[in-house]
Design a protein around this motif. Structure first.
Motif, PDB file in Angstrom:
ATOM      1  N   GLN A 169       0.818  -1.210   0.000  1.00 29.58           N
ATOM      2  CA  GLN A 169       0.000   0.000   0.000  1.00 29.58           C
ATOM      3  C   GLN A 169       0.855   1.264   0.000  1.00 29.58           C
ATOM      4  O   GLN A 169       0.317   2.371   0.011  1.00 29.58           O
ATOM      5  N   GLY A 170       2.180   1.120   0.018  1.00 29.94           N
ATOM      6  CA  GLY A 170       3.060   2.281   0.003  1.00 29.94           C
ATOM      7  C   GLY A 170       3.414   2.806   1.372  1.00 29.94           C
ATOM      8  O   GLY A 170       4.055   3.850   1.496  1.00 29.94           O
ATOM      9  N   ASN A 171       3.021   2.101   2.426  1.00 24.89           N
ATOM     10  CA  ASN A 171       3.359   2.521   3.785  1.00 24.89           C
ATOM     11  C   ASN A 171       4.808   2.159   4.082  1.00 24.89           C
ATOM     12  O   ASN A 171       5.250   1.052   3.776  1.00 24.89           O
ATOM     13  N   PRO A 172       5.570   3.063   4.700  1.00 27.56           N
ATOM     14  CA  PRO A 172       6.978   2.768   4.979  1.00 27.56           C
ATOM     15  C   PRO A 172       7.129   1.667   6.023  1.00 27.56           C
ATOM     16  O   PRO A 172       6.385   1.625   7.002  1.00 27.56           O
ATOM     17  N   LEU A 173       8.092   0.769   5.771  1.00 23.68           N
ATOM     18  CA  LEU A 173       8.417  -0.271   6.741  1.00 23.68           C
ATOM     19  C   LEU A 173       9.716   0.075   7.477  1.00 23.68           C
ATOM     20  O   LEU A 173       9.753   0.077   8.694  1.00 23.68           O
ATOM     21  N   PHE A 174      10.770   0.374   6.708  1.00 21.53           N
ATOM     22  CA  PHE A 174      12.042   0.770   7.322  1.00 21.53           C
ATOM     23  C   PHE A 174      12.965   1.359   6.268  1.00 21.53           C
ATOM     24  O   PHE A 174      12.847   1.087   5.087  1.00 21.53           O
ATOM     25  N   TYR A 175      13.875   2.192   6.742  1.00 23.23           N
ATOM     26  CA  TYR A 175      14.929   2.751   5.906  1.00 23.23           C
ATOM     27  C   TYR A 175      16.155   1.867   6.069  1.00 23.23           C
ATOM     28  O   TYR A 175      16.413   1.357   7.155  1.00 23.23           O
ATOM     29  N   SER A 176      16.946   1.698   5.000  1.00 22.87           N
ATOM     30  CA  SER A 176      18.109   0.825   5.099  1.00 22.87           C
ATOM     31  C   SER A 176      19.174   1.202   4.076  1.00 22.87           C
ATOM     32  O   SER A 176      18.870   1.728   3.003  1.00 22.87           O
ATOM     33  N   MET A 177      20.418   0.918   4.443  1.00 22.89           N
ATOM     34  CA  MET A 177      21.543   1.018   3.523  1.00 22.89           C
ATOM     35  C   MET A 177      22.059  -0.379   3.212  1.00 22.89           C
ATOM     36  O   MET A 177      23.122  -0.530   2.620  1.00 22.89           O
ATOM     37  N   ALA A 178      21.321  -1.401   3.612  1.00 22.27           N
ATOM     38  CA  ALA A 178      21.719  -2.793   3.395  1.00 22.27           C
ATOM     39  C   ALA A 178      20.813  -3.421   2.333  1.00 22.27           C
ATOM     40  O   ALA A 178      19.715  -2.936   2.068  1.00 22.27           O
ATOM     41  N   TYR A 179      21.308  -4.484   1.737  1.00 23.23           N
ATOM     42  CA  TYR A 179      20.487  -5.241   0.791  1.00 23.23           C
ATOM     43  C   TYR A 179      19.517  -6.102   1.589  1.00 23.23           C
ATOM     44  O   TYR A 179      19.924  -6.999   2.313  1.00 23.23           O
ATOM     45  N   GLU A 180      18.245  -5.810   1.468  1.00 22.86           N
ATOM     46  CA  GLU A 180      17.192  -6.568   2.155  1.00 22.86           C
ATOM     47  C   GLU A 180      16.213  -7.061   1.102  1.00 22.86           C
ATOM     48  O   GLU A 180      16.105  -6.495   0.024  1.00 22.86           O
TER      49      GLU A 180
ATOM     50  N   ARG B  22       4.548   8.338   2.178  1.00 24.54           N
ATOM     51  CA  ARG B  22       3.999   7.177   1.485  1.00 24.54           C
ATOM     52  C   ARG B  22       4.741   7.056   0.169  1.00 24.54           C
ATOM     53  O   ARG B  22       5.316   8.017  -0.337  1.00 24.54           O
ATOM     54  N   VAL B  23       4.692   5.869  -0.420  1.00 30.03           N
ATOM     55  CA  VAL B  23       5.247   5.655  -1.742  1.00 30.03           C
ATOM     56  C   VAL B  23       4.073   5.580  -2.708  1.00 30.03           C
ATOM     57  O   VAL B  23       3.202   4.727  -2.571  1.00 30.03           O
ATOM     58  N   ARG B  24       4.045   6.486  -3.663  1.00 31.62           N
ATOM     59  CA  ARG B  24       2.994   6.539  -4.667  1.00 31.62           C
ATOM     60  C   ARG B  24       3.650   6.561  -6.042  1.00 31.62           C
ATOM     61  O   ARG B  24       4.492   7.434  -6.308  1.00 31.62           O
ATOM     62  N   ASP B  25       3.301   5.619  -6.887  1.00 33.90           N
ATOM     63  CA  ASP B  25       3.850   5.529  -8.247  1.00 33.90           C
ATOM     64  C   ASP B  25       5.372   5.536  -8.244  1.00 33.90           C
ATOM     65  O   ASP B  25       6.010   6.169  -9.080  1.00 33.90           O
ATOM     66  N   GLY B  26       5.964   4.839  -7.268  1.00 37.03           N
ATOM     67  CA  GLY B  26       7.411   4.715  -7.199  1.00 37.03           C
ATOM     68  C   GLY B  26       8.137   5.948  -6.701  1.00 37.03           C
ATOM     69  O   GLY B  26       9.357   6.023  -6.778  1.00 37.03           O
ATOM     70  N   LYS B  27       7.405   6.921  -6.162  1.00 40.71           N
ATOM     71  CA  LYS B  27       8.019   8.150  -5.667  1.00 40.71           C
ATOM     72  C   LYS B  27       7.635   8.374  -4.214  1.00 40.71           C
ATOM     73  O   LYS B  27       6.569   7.972  -3.764  1.00 40.71           O
ATOM     74  N   LEU B  28       8.519   9.043  -3.493  1.00 42.75           N
ATOM     75  CA  LEU B  28       8.278   9.371  -2.095  1.00 42.75           C
ATOM     76  C   LEU B  28       7.375  10.595  -2.009  1.00 42.75           C
ATOM     77  O   LEU B  28       7.665  11.631  -2.609  1.00 42.75           O
TER      78      LEU B  28
END
Length: 111
Positions: free
Chosen positions: A28-39, A59-65
């Motif tokens: 749904q575009g809701n943020p889960l976590f920010y990361s600098m690692a490959y997850e 939120r993430v909408r159409d691939g954009k923040l």
């Protein structure tokens, strides 16, 4: 160690990789976590500024923040999935084999 060996040693050192900044999000575009690692999971690439803000009000909408500038309201609604509750009282959880109404949380976002 000779100067030639030292030069070879320095040349063998790999170039540093550019850091990457990602925001992983749900469907749904809701943020889960920010990361600098490959997850594993769905993510978008961010600028260093976006990453360091670590804003959960996005939120993430159409691939954009997209920064959330609207009201978020949660409401319990009857449906086919969710928690089975007593037909007369949504606060009482009952077993699946008893008469029940299933309720789930619905999210509404508005300006």
């Amino acid at each position: 160690m000779t100067p030639e060996q030292l030069q070879q040693l320095f040349q063998a050192v790999p170039e540093p990789q550019q850091p990457f900044f990602r925001l992983y999000h749900d469907d749904q575009g809701n943020p889960l976590f920010y990361s600098m690692a490959y997850e594993s999971g769905t993510y978008i690439e961010l600028t260093p500024e976006q990453y360091h803000r670590n804003n959960s009000n996005v939120r993430v909408r159409d691939g954009k923040l997209v920064e959330v500038s609207w009201q978020t309201t949660f409401k319990l609604v009857p449906g086919d999935s969710g928690s089975p509750c007593h037909p007369d009282n949504v606060a009482v959880i009952v077993a699946e084999d008893q008469p029940h109404t299933k309720w789930s949380k619905q999210t509404y976002e508005s300006n």
